[in-house]
Design a protein around this motif. Structure first.
Motif, mmCIF file in Angstrom:
data_model
loop_
_atom_site.group_PDB
_atom_site.id
_atom_site.type_symbol
_atom_site.label_atom_id
_atom_site.label_comp_id
_atom_site.label_asym_id
_atom_site.label_seq_id
_atom_site.Cartn_x
_atom_site.Cartn_y
_atom_site.Cartn_z
ATOM 1 N N LYS A 1 70.313 161.966 155.555
ATOM 2 C CA LYS A 1 70.083 161.262 154.294
ATOM 3 C C LYS A 1 69.128 162.085 153.444
ATOM 4 O O LYS A 1 68.337 162.867 153.964
ATOM 5 C CB LYS A 1 69.442 159.885 154.525
ATOM 6 N N THR B 1 65.459 152.477 158.359
ATOM 7 C CA THR B 1 66.111 151.839 157.207
ATOM 8 C C THR B 1 67.176 152.744 156.607
ATOM 9 O O THR B 1 68.301 152.299 156.350
ATOM 10 C CB THR B 1 65.064 151.474 156.137
ATOM 11 N N LEU B 2 66.829 154.005 156.387
ATOM 12 C CA LEU B 2 67.780 154.917 155.748
ATOM 13 C C LEU B 2 68.995 155.205 156.624
ATOM 14 O O LEU B 2 70.102 155.384 156.122
ATOM 15 C CB LEU B 2 67.094 156.228 155.375
ATOM 16 N N ASP C 1 72.844 152.609 158.181
ATOM 17 C CA ASP C 1 74.281 152.657 157.887
ATOM 18 C C ASP C 1 74.604 153.984 157.221
ATOM 19 O O ASP C 1 73.721 154.779 156.942
ATOM 20 C CB ASP C 1 74.714 151.473 157.022
ATOM 21 N N ARG D 1 76.059 154.415 154.252
ATOM 22 C CA ARG D 1 76.195 154.344 152.803
ATOM 23 C C ARG D 1 75.101 155.105 152.079
ATOM 24 O O ARG D 1 74.011 155.303 152.595
ATOM 25 C CB ARG D 1 76.161 152.892 152.330
ATOM 26 N N SER D 2 75.411 155.511 150.863
ATOM 27 C CA SER D 2 74.416 156.085 149.967
ATOM 28 C C SER D 2 73.919 154.979 149.052
ATOM 29 O O SER D 2 74.653 154.056 148.727
ATOM 30 C CB SER D 2 75.051 157.184 149.110
ATOM 31 N N TRP D 3 72.677 155.089 148.646
ATOM 32 C CA TRP D 3 72.099 154.105 147.743
ATOM 33 C C TRP D 3 71.629 154.807 146.487
ATOM 34 O O TRP D 3 70.989 155.832 146.540
ATOM 35 C CB TRP D 3 70.892 153.422 148.363
ATOM 36 N N ILE D 4 71.959 154.209 145.365
ATOM 37 C CA ILE D 4 71.412 154.674 144.087
ATOM 38 C C ILE D 4 70.813 153.451 143.437
ATOM 39 O O ILE D 4 71.501 152.467 143.190
ATOM 40 C CB ILE D 4 72.498 155.303 143.192
ATOM 41 N N ARG D 5 69.540 153.499 143.223
ATOM 42 C CA ARG D 5 68.851 152.376 142.587
ATOM 43 C C ARG D 5 68.378 152.829 141.217
ATOM 44 O O ARG D 5 67.756 153.863 141.096
ATOM 45 C CB ARG D 5 67.675 151.931 143.436
#
Length: 176
Positions: free
Chosen positions: A141, A161-162, A165, A167-171
């Motif tokens: 990640k 946490t990272l 899973d 998935r990628s996260w974009i906040r």
């Protein structure tokens, strides 16, 4: 490219369960137009391989964007000391020649490029940081960080946490 398997498919036809049904803009533009204009290109990272030696392990890539100062060095040094090597730091410094601190200096990106605040050049810098991180097969990640960020959780919690899973996260927020 960079070890990713790429292929074309129609919307919703991915062979990867995590990618199926991601594109949903047909709800707003109409499914007929969505089907005509949307052929997806998906890029899938190679499946995670078990470490091959004692020193090889999953890593979090911390990609820093530094401008005028060197960032909160001691805070990051203490945070990363908890990682037991499960991290990589890659840094873009707006002024690398002014970089005095060895913590940041040793992590300068391979291919420096100029960047200006509020300019497309920042996107190019971020893409270059990501490209360099993708060359490390153990980075699972990546986190893109400006110099003003500091960790508020211990490294093991961040890693858990990272990596919980794939998935990628974009906040983002439109509130300054």
């Amino acid at each position: 490219a960079l070890g990713f398997e790429t292929r074309s498919c129609w919307v919703g036809e991915s062979s990867e369960p995590e990618l199926t049904g991601l594109e949903r803009h047909g709800r707003w533009i109409g499914e007929d137009f969505n089907t005509i204009e949307s052929v997806c290109v998906e890029a899938v990272a190679p499946k995670w391989k078990a470490p091959s030696s004692q020193g090889d392990s999953e890593k979090i890539g911390f990609l820093f964007l530094l401008s005028e100062n060197n960032g909160p060095t001691e805070i990051w040094r203490e945070f990363l000391a908890e990682s037991k090597g499960a991290h990589a730091v890659i840094t873009h410094a707006k002024y690398p020649e002014r970089m005095q601190n060895s913590f940041w200096r040793q992590s300068l990106m391979e291919r420096w490029m100029p960047a200006r605040t509020g300019d497309i050049s920042l996107v190019c810098v971020i893409l270059s940081l990501i490209e360099q991180a993708l060359r490390d097969p153990f980075i699972r990640k990546m986190v893109i960080l400006p110099e003003s960020c500091v960790p508020i959780q211990p490294f093991p919690a961040v890693l858990r946490t990272l990596c919980a899973d794939s998935r990628s996260w974009i906040r983002w927020s439109d509130v300054p």
